[in-house]
Enzyme design. Sequence first.
Site, PDB file in Angstrom:
ATOM      1  N   GLY A 133       0.842  -1.086   0.122  1.00 15.89           N
ATOM      2  CA  GLY A 133       0.016   0.032  -0.153  1.00 15.89           C
ATOM      3  C   GLY A 133       0.796   1.099  -0.145  1.00 15.89           C
ATOM      4  N   ASP A 134       2.007   1.323   0.645  1.00 19.84           N
ATOM      5  CA  ASP A 134       2.784   2.507   0.569  1.00 19.84           C
ATOM      6  C   ASP A 134       3.096   2.906  -0.492  1.00 19.84           C
ATOM      7  OD1 ASP A 134       3.011   2.817   3.473  1.00 19.84           O
ATOM      8  OD2 ASP A 134       4.479   1.204   3.717  1.00 19.84           O
TER       9      ASP A 134
END
Length: 439
Positions: free
Chosen positions: A174-175
């Site tokens: 997700g980062d």
Amino acid sequence: MGGLQGVKVIDLTAYAAGPGCSRILGELGAQVIKVEPFTGDEQRTQGMAWGMKFKTEFDDVAYDCGSFNKEWTAINLKSAEGHEFMLKMLKDADIMITSFRDSALVKLGLDYDTLHKKFPKLVWGQLRGYGERGPDKDMKGFDATAYSARGSIVMSFPNAGPNFEPANAPIAFGDWNASDALSAGVLAAYAGALRTGVGDKVTTSLYHVATWGMTSAIIAQQQGLDHPKSRKQAKCPTNNSYMSSDGVWFLICFGHYNKYCPLVFRTIGLERYIDDPEYNTLEALSANGKYVEVVAAMEEAFKKKTFEEWKPIFTEKDIPFQQCFTVKDVLADEEAFANDQLRKVHYEDQGYGEDKTYTITTAPFRLKSLGDPVLYRSRPIGYDTRKLMKQHGYTDAQIDAMIADGSVLQYAGDPVPAVALEPNYGISPANASEAEGKN
């Protein structure tokens, strides 16, 4: 002056998503100044959590992933002198990126409202765990929690079955997606600042990026489609994964079933379905539930040939397909290297083979004016402090005094090996002369 050359970015971030955004801006040509505490960004300690086996002060691939193309200073932002240095850098900066929470930013006087009054043209971007207005707006959020867990990622990808367990998503999945989102917002705000002379506040959150990525699932859920789901019950059998006779998983993608199912059926020997109104439209399959039968029939048909036998058939018939790659497959994919998605960088301690290289990923943007980005590896904490302070009007005596009183930190350890300072060029090294000058 292609891309963001001439643009100055102050990076007050930690871990991966915020640093990933400023790395993207750096690959697009901006000057990025990373501000760390004296202990360094905590991401410098995370390599072993990624599965890295070793790390040295100068060889840290896990940290470099969010840290290529930056300059490095360490500031005690709680000291008056350190804070003044930060403001001097912000005075002529174009963009500030932060992943600090609101309470910390307000205490440091680096929140949007405070800085917008001082520097109206500054674009201020913040990567958050959760949104600005909900009950969890002040909660600490990470990729694994705010994105993968709260965003329903880990509960959606495992195949449904009696022994269901949530899966751990790849670290920082997700980062890196959130860094793209923040970059897009920041660049939109910067374009506005160029037109109006007034900067803007840009925010995104790991949770918001997760729900954006799950758009189709969220919409479909409201009409009864549960996640996780089974590939054996794919509502559109021509958009599904299958296995060849030699055990290779692959995926074909024809979402327009009504138009393309005759082509697929004819190709794989299921002509009996082509003219049967019970099987040749999605409307019929949705009503009668016979998509399960079609998937099962397609499974058996695909098991009659090896994947190498299917490949030329799919190509000739222009059926969109792709083998389901593992990460190992991606690392050996000529396509990824040819397009500079993957690039080899020399690491003396972490590199592999005779050339001691490690394969890294590059930002998913290309500007013709820049070509493939020139990459510079991360440097030790406070490596460029003296250089940056002199650029902002400090004398050596003033810098020495601020180092002595703990306002700033200048790296004073072992010399950085020359190989760690060298630029790394892609396949088309545009602006190579400027890159050499940067070093």
